[in-house]
Design a protein around this motif. Sequence first.
Motif, PDB file in Angstrom:
ATOM      1  N   ARG A 744       0.824  -1.210   0.000  1.00  0.00           N
ATOM      2  CA  ARG A 744       0.000   0.000   0.000  1.00  0.00           C
ATOM      3  C   ARG A 744       0.858   1.260   0.000  1.00  0.00           C
ATOM      4  NH1 ARG A 744      -2.782  -3.048   3.962  1.00  0.00           N
ATOM      5  NH2 ARG A 744      -1.987  -1.697   5.622  1.00  0.00           N
ATOM      6  N   GLN A 745       1.955   1.249   0.760  1.00  0.00           N
ATOM      7  CA  GLN A 745       2.843   2.416   0.794  1.00  0.00           C
ATOM      8  C   GLN A 745       3.500   2.646  -0.577  1.00  0.00           C
ATOM      9  OE1 GLN A 745       5.605   1.740   3.963  1.00  0.00           O
ATOM     10  NE2 GLN A 745       4.103   2.163   5.601  1.00  0.00           N
ATOM     11  N   LEU A 750       3.865   5.608  -5.623  1.00  0.00           N
ATOM     12  CA  LEU A 750       3.857   5.632  -7.098  1.00  0.00           C
ATOM     13  C   LEU A 750       2.821   6.613  -7.629  1.00  0.00           C
ATOM     14  CD1 LEU A 750       4.220   1.819  -7.856  1.00  0.00           C
ATOM     15  CD2 LEU A 750       5.931   3.595  -8.272  1.00  0.00           C
ATOM     16  N   HIS A 751       1.660   6.652  -7.004  1.00  0.00           N
ATOM     17  CA  HIS A 751       0.636   7.626  -7.420  1.00  0.00           C
ATOM     18  C   HIS A 751       1.129   9.056  -7.211  1.00  0.00           C
ATOM     19  CE1 HIS A 751      -2.612   4.994  -8.547  1.00  0.00           C
ATOM     20  NE2 HIS A 751      -2.536   4.301  -7.402  1.00  0.00           N
ATOM     21  N   ARG A 752       1.830   9.299  -6.137  1.00  0.00           N
ATOM     22  CA  ARG A 752       2.371  10.642  -5.891  1.00  0.00           C
ATOM     23  C   ARG A 752       3.429  11.003  -6.920  1.00  0.00           C
ATOM     24  NH1 ARG A 752       4.142   9.476  -0.016  1.00  0.00           N
ATOM     25  NH2 ARG A 752       5.481  11.294  -0.386  1.00  0.00           N
ATOM     26  N   ASP A 772      11.503   4.909 -16.424  1.00  0.00           N
ATOM     27  CA  ASP A 772      12.630   4.495 -15.572  1.00  0.00           C
ATOM     28  C   ASP A 772      12.140   3.965 -14.229  1.00  0.00           C
ATOM     29  OD1 ASP A 772      14.332   5.255 -17.561  1.00  0.00           O
ATOM     30  OD2 ASP A 772      14.883   7.187 -16.652  1.00  0.00           O
ATOM     31  N   VAL A 773      11.173   4.654 -13.630  1.00  0.00           N
ATOM     32  CA  VAL A 773      10.637   4.218 -12.334  1.00  0.00           C
ATOM     33  C   VAL A 773       9.949   2.861 -12.484  1.00  0.00           C
ATOM     34  CG1 VAL A 773       8.970   4.748 -10.510  1.00  0.00           C
ATOM     35  CG2 VAL A 773      10.424   6.556 -11.439  1.00  0.00           C
ATOM     36  N   GLY A 774       9.129   2.692 -13.532  1.00  0.00           N
ATOM     37  CA  GLY A 774       8.404   1.437 -13.732  1.00  0.00           C
ATOM     38  C   GLY A 774       9.326   0.267 -13.990  1.00  0.00           C
ATOM     39  N   PHE A 812       0.364   5.264 -15.172  1.00  0.00           N
ATOM     40  CA  PHE A 812       1.445   5.946 -15.907  1.00  0.00           C
ATOM     41  C   PHE A 812       1.090   6.112 -17.375  1.00  0.00           C
ATOM     42  CE2 PHE A 812       5.172   4.586 -12.901  1.00  0.00           C
ATOM     43  CZ  PHE A 812       4.532   5.237 -11.864  1.00  0.00           C
ATOM     44  N   GLY A 813       0.253   5.206 -17.902  1.00  0.00           N
ATOM     45  CA  GLY A 813      -0.156   5.302 -19.303  1.00  0.00           C
ATOM     46  C   GLY A 813       0.938   4.927 -20.288  1.00  0.00           C
ATOM     47  N   ILE A 814       1.795   3.940 -19.907  1.00  0.00           N
ATOM     48  CA  ILE A 814       2.893   3.517 -20.787  1.00  0.00           C
ATOM     49  C   ILE A 814       2.647   2.050 -21.156  1.00  0.00           C
ATOM     50  CG2 ILE A 814       5.391   3.208 -20.980  1.00  0.00           C
ATOM     51  CD1 ILE A 814       5.685   5.425 -18.879  1.00  0.00           C
ATOM     52  N   PRO A 815       2.340   1.739 -22.395  1.00  0.00           N
ATOM     53  CA  PRO A 815       1.974   0.366 -22.781  1.00  0.00           C
ATOM     54  C   PRO A 815       3.049  -0.671 -22.441  1.00  0.00           C
ATOM     55  CG  PRO A 815       1.417   1.904 -24.526  1.00  0.00           C
ATOM     56  CD  PRO A 815       2.202   2.670 -23.517  1.00  0.00           C
TER      57      PRO A 815
END
Length: 876
Positions: A744-745, A750-752, A772-774, A812-815
């Motif tokens: 959950r954290q 990630l949403h932030r 990069d984060v994903g 994120f909207g990245i396929p």
Amino acid sequence: MDPSRAFGLPEGYFAQVYTGFYVENTILARIFVIKQISLVDLEFAKKNSMFEPKPFVRTFERALEKLLASHGELGGKIAQLERSTKTYADDHRKKMARLKQTFATVGSSFERLETQISEVGSNTIRIGEQLDTVAKEKDRAEAIKELVEFYAELNEGNTSRLDELLDGGSEGMIKVAHTLRRLNTIVVDNQYSAPTDTLAKRQIEIYSENFEKTMLENFEAAYRENDIHNMSIAARTLDAFNGGVSVVKAYINQHPFFLSSMISQSQDSIAEASYQSMEGISDISHLPPAPDRWLAQLYADTRDVMFKDWAVISKVFPRPIDVMQQLLKRVFEQTIQSYLETLLGRAERQSKLAFLRVLSSSHIETRKLIEDLQRFDAETVTPAVTVLESARRSGNVPQGLLDMPSSAQTSSAQFSRSRAKQAMSRRGRDAEQSAIDDDDDLDDEAAARDRLGEAKSGVSSAVAIAALIGRSEGDNAGVGLLHGFLNRCCDDLFESYVAGSNYMRAEQAHLKEAFRQTLAPFARARAERHSSSRGNALLGIFTSVTGGASTAASASGAGGVGNASAASGQPAEFEGTVTTTTARMLLQVHAEAIARGVELENDGLVTECVASLTSILLSTLGDDYMFPALEDVLESLQDLRQEPDLRTFGVIRVANIAVRLVQMHFQRTIVPFVGASSYVYRDMVAEKNQLMSRVEMSLNLISNKLVGACTQWILGILGKQRKGDFRPADDDYTAFEMGTQPCRQCADYLHRIERACRQSMGVENQERVLTDVGNTLHRMLMEHLRKFVVSVAGGLVLVKDVSKYREAISSFGIPALNEKFSILQDISNIFVVQPAALKSLLDEGPLARLDRATVQGFVQMREDGRTSSLVRQFLS
């Protein structure tokens, strides 16, 4: 009748034959006869008849006889004509010879006559010159004689002749003026003469003094009564007496402009009242105020006075251009300069910015006044004076040549219209320019007709005179007689303030001080941050401009981005780092300084001025502001034990905006003034590009460091995962519904990150950072999930966790990331399927594409991996 019929031949037969004969250019009789006989034989043969030659022979005989007779007759005529032609040719040659001789004689006579005429002309010229010299000497002798007589009479104390001339009207007074002027010249040239001449000298001085005093009294009385005629008589008389110095001085000294209530007030009190009306003049955040209202009113009064006074000056004074110069000089040196010095002195005592703003606005207003006066000079004054000088040189000065209308309203109105049209043409677009030009052409044509009508009707005005000599307003719109004088007046007003490097030193000192003042909150926040503990120092970077430290403290909690930022959809700006507000203020201050430099500096020094001020701007932006701010941001990301502040994404965005603002400012404000000098332009571009390059390098480094810090923080959260999280008790419904706490954290973080990127970065940068984060998260989860033994119930918890990760990544909207986390979701199903279905899941689904060793690593973490034969069979 056709002769071919007489011989039984077709019609037109002989015509064809003769034509062919002549075409062949053959004149041999034998050939001709043979040819004709053969042709006739053919014709008779066609008719089956016998050829009868006798008719042909007789016909040829008769024709031959006639031809021979004609031949003889023609030969006789030719011989006769040849004899006549020869006779006429001989006569013609004889006549031509006689004419040639006659013309030569006449030419010689004309040459002798021309020589004689030239000699007579030279003699006549010499005689004329001698007669002219004699006449001049005679006039000079008569004048000397008359002067001697006047001198002798004055030596005896007799002034009757001069008094009689004074009673003779204007012409007599002018003659007295000329006489006294010459007598005074004699007195000056013979100051060491005999003592017997002392009485004459005394009488001349007394009479001259009384004469000048009387004429001045007459002029002043006429001036008070507005009697233009008597003013003109007195002015012309005094011009003949002493060049008009005293009468011009009297006219200017009594002018109402210098005696008005505004001018008679204390300059200090006027400046004080006017200066107090300029609110915010010393505040760099305020736009420059309007020009001083008293100065603007003074200039408006000056325009009206000059336009109206020309009507009087042109009628009264013989040399009106000199009087206009004296009047303008008095206005600028006494009235305008005095008020400007007081106004600028008061502004300088308050602040450098106040002084520079007042200096610039005053210079702009002064230039407007100078341009208006120059246009009036070129359109009205110069044409009239030009015509007057031409008339004087020709010795024919028309009556009322320089007369103007009783008021200058017509000239002022025309001048105001032309000034308004020029202002419209400067502000209008290209589409409107043609219409304005058409209107100007119509106005010019109508004005030309009006001037011609005035000239024909006898209205004596400067514009009508210009029309009489064929001078159009287009010609007058150039440089007038007062053009250079007015420019010097303007330069003299501001010379002490802008001469040498006085202005540039003041402008550079103000610019540095204004930049220091603008960056004061940033420098103060940075100093406080460095003087405090490390933790507080790093937090102090994001002290909100609007909310201060309290806002930063509230925004640094779980939300990560300030509340105001979340409400507006844009990241907040902070005093401790780069802000668009500060960048805009720096550029605004610099643009104002550039505008002043262009206005006040000489044209040849504008490029150097702009380059110098721009170097200060670029140096301040880089060394004093952006580089330290970005270095502080980079330093705040060094401690990986602390949660990275996601507001750093806003710093990247604001810094990019600041760089774009600098580029726009450079193109719009700086290039127009340095583009003409290739060397200066090259240096400015290089300095600007160096600043932008260093900022971009710092931003890339911050971006990469921020991504690394975020992923490191996520790794730290995953490190808090407990071994029992995926082996929950059967009654732990919270884990089944909400997943584990580390998950959950991570999902919330990630949403932030996603919100911060959306608010602070462009599309391309968003995709790069989020990718990069994903990718890093996917790699960490692949390692993380192989560390824990998962029970059947724990498999459901794991599936819930992976679903939350997948949901966060899908935002994120990245396929490409969606595909990776979809496979990760399939991997989580390994822990929830029955052992019998495990083989089909791994061999037939998307997991079949994965490396077998990787899949086995997850399978062996099943709790039944050692007890179930089916599971062990897959691991073997």
